[in-house]
Scaffold this motif. Structure first.
Motif, PDB file in Angstrom:
ATOM      1  N   ASP A 150       0.819  -1.209   0.000  1.00  0.00           N
ATOM      2  CA  ASP A 150       0.000   0.000   0.000  1.00  0.00           C
ATOM      3  C   ASP A 150       0.856   1.263   0.000  1.00  0.00           C
ATOM      4  O   ASP A 150       0.381   2.356   0.307  1.00  0.00           O
ATOM      5  CB  ASP A 150      -0.958   0.014   1.192  1.00  0.00           C
ATOM      6  CG  ASP A 150      -0.231  -0.053   2.534  1.00  0.00           C
ATOM      7  OD1 ASP A 150       1.014  -0.085   2.542  1.00  0.00           O
ATOM      8  OD2 ASP A 150      -0.923  -0.072   3.566  1.00  0.00           O
ATOM      9  N   SER A 188      -1.048   5.397  -4.025  1.00  0.00           N
ATOM     10  CA  SER A 188      -0.823   3.950  -3.994  1.00  0.00           C
ATOM     11  C   SER A 188      -1.329   3.342  -5.290  1.00  0.00           C
ATOM     12  O   SER A 188      -2.063   3.981  -6.062  1.00  0.00           O
ATOM     13  CB  SER A 188      -1.560   3.328  -2.809  1.00  0.00           C
ATOM     14  OG  SER A 188      -2.968   3.378  -3.042  1.00  0.00           O
ATOM     15  N   ASP A 190      -3.513   1.067  -5.396  1.00  0.00           N
ATOM     16  CA  ASP A 190      -4.967   1.013  -5.231  1.00  0.00           C
ATOM     17  C   ASP A 190      -5.599   2.326  -5.685  1.00  0.00           C
ATOM     18  O   ASP A 190      -6.655   2.328  -6.338  1.00  0.00           O
ATOM     19  CB  ASP A 190      -5.327   0.745  -3.765  1.00  0.00           C
ATOM     20  CG  ASP A 190      -5.067  -0.684  -3.337  1.00  0.00           C
ATOM     21  OD1 ASP A 190      -4.961  -1.565  -4.219  1.00  0.00           O
ATOM     22  OD2 ASP A 190      -4.955  -0.930  -2.124  1.00  0.00           O
ATOM     23  N   ARG A 205      -8.385  -3.283 -10.881  1.00  0.00           N
ATOM     24  CA  ARG A 205      -7.981  -3.533  -9.497  1.00  0.00           C
ATOM     25  C   ARG A 205      -6.478  -3.753  -9.432  1.00  0.00           C
ATOM     26  O   ARG A 205      -5.831  -4.128 -10.424  1.00  0.00           O
ATOM     27  CB  ARG A 205      -8.719  -4.744  -8.911  1.00  0.00           C
ATOM     28  CG  ARG A 205      -8.257  -6.091  -9.445  1.00  0.00           C
ATOM     29  CD  ARG A 205      -9.063  -7.232  -8.822  1.00  0.00           C
ATOM     30  NE  ARG A 205      -8.548  -8.544  -9.226  1.00  0.00           N
ATOM     31  CZ  ARG A 205      -7.654  -9.236  -8.530  1.00  0.00           C
ATOM     32  NH1 ARG A 205      -7.179  -8.741  -7.384  1.00  0.00           N
ATOM     33  NH2 ARG A 205      -7.228 -10.416  -8.944  1.00  0.00           N
ATOM     34  N   HIS A 206      -5.944  -3.527  -8.267  1.00  0.00           N
ATOM     35  CA  HIS A 206      -4.524  -3.753  -8.003  1.00  0.00           C
ATOM     36  C   HIS A 206      -4.356  -5.113  -7.348  1.00  0.00           C
ATOM     37  O   HIS A 206      -4.993  -5.399  -6.341  1.00  0.00           O
ATOM     38  CB  HIS A 206      -3.995  -2.653  -7.073  1.00  0.00           C
ATOM     39  CG  HIS A 206      -2.639  -2.920  -6.532  1.00  0.00           C
ATOM     40  ND1 HIS A 206      -2.280  -2.656  -5.212  1.00  0.00           N
ATOM     41  CD2 HIS A 206      -1.511  -3.434  -7.117  1.00  0.00           C
ATOM     42  CE1 HIS A 206      -1.034  -2.982  -5.011  1.00  0.00           C
ATOM     43  NE2 HIS A 206      -0.534  -3.455  -6.145  1.00  0.00           N
TER      44      HIS A 206
END
Length: 263
Positions: A150, A188, A190, A205-206
């Protein structure tokens, strides 16, 4: 002024540097292994170096890609540049690589010590890594891969890198320094996935992976194993906070703020 030689002129930053200079009336000589450039240039073929350098005053230098130790290829080029009276070199490096470190850090040292006038650009990760042919971090549509966890990165627009390069190549007073270039905000992966989801109108999406898995991903897409491992290891440094910073270098050099990723 005489021509500015732009190496890697068909690449992500080189093409933008050439465009930036042309828009300001600066004579540009583009160099590349591929077609569409003024002169053919290949780091591994020294016979291409001298003709590319003949008559130029400054060089935008992008070291050979996919090579873990580019300094032995770059050093004879810089020696030839000095012999031909080139005054200034602006090198593209990376914020992840300080001067003297393996790889681009050794090129940084060569540029600083060999050239009368110089600048080294150390940008954070490119925004353009998420688009087009540079999209190595996507395994498939709708998924980003990283080993960053993250942690955050201040992604920078390649056009902002090119603008700083253009100033470093043409400003009357040489910069004679390194510039750490970032965007205006640290995000990040995300956060990036959320921005891309909005832009593309579909979920992105990550997916967090290990460094080893990311290295395999890069190698499967054609990178040499040692280079893939080196590139993946940068994510481990990001996870430890190496890229969670914002600098004012783009605005300080160009007079305008850098572009935001979450536009």
């Amino acid at each position: 002024m005489s021509e500015v030689l732009v190496i890697g002129a068909t690449g992500t930053t080189g093409s933008r540097v050439a465009a930036f200079l042309r828009e300001r009336g600066v004579p540009v000589r583009t160099a590349s292994r591929g077609q569409g450039a003024h002169v053919r240039f290949d780091w591994a073929q020294r016979a291409t170096h001298a003709p590319a350098l003949r008559g130029v005053s400054a060089v935008y230098l992008v070291a050979p890609a996919g090579v873990t130790d580019p300094a032995p290829l770059v050093q004879p080029f810089l020696e030839e540049a000095v012999r031909q009276g080139v005054r200034r070199v602006v090198q593209l490096s990376s914020s992840a690589v300080p001067e003297g470190a393996a790889g681009l850090g050794q090129v940084h040292r060569l540029v600083r010590t060999a050239m009368p006038e110089w600048a080294v650009l150390r940008p954070s990760w490119f925004m353009q890594n998420f688009t087009g042919h540079t999209l190595a971090v996507r395994e498939r549509d709708g998924e980003l891969l990283s080993a960053t966890g993250d942690a955050r990165v201040a992604f920078v627009d390649a056009a902002d890198i090119a603008a700083v390069a253009g100033h470093a190549l043409t400003d009357e007073v040489p910069h004679n320094t390194g510039h750490i270039l970032t965007g205006p905000e640290a995000l990040s992966y995300d956060d990036v996935a959320a921005v891309l989801s909005r832009r593309e109108g579909k979920p992105v999406r990550h997916r967090a992976v290990s460094v080893a898995e990311l290295a395999r991903h890069f190698a499967e897409r054609g990178m040499p194993d040692d280079y893939a491992g080196m590139l993946a290891a940068y994510d481990e440094a990001i996870r430890d906070g190496s890229e969670d910073r914002v600098t004012d270098a783009v605005e300080r050099v160009t007079g305008r703020p850098p572009r935001r990723f979450s536009w």
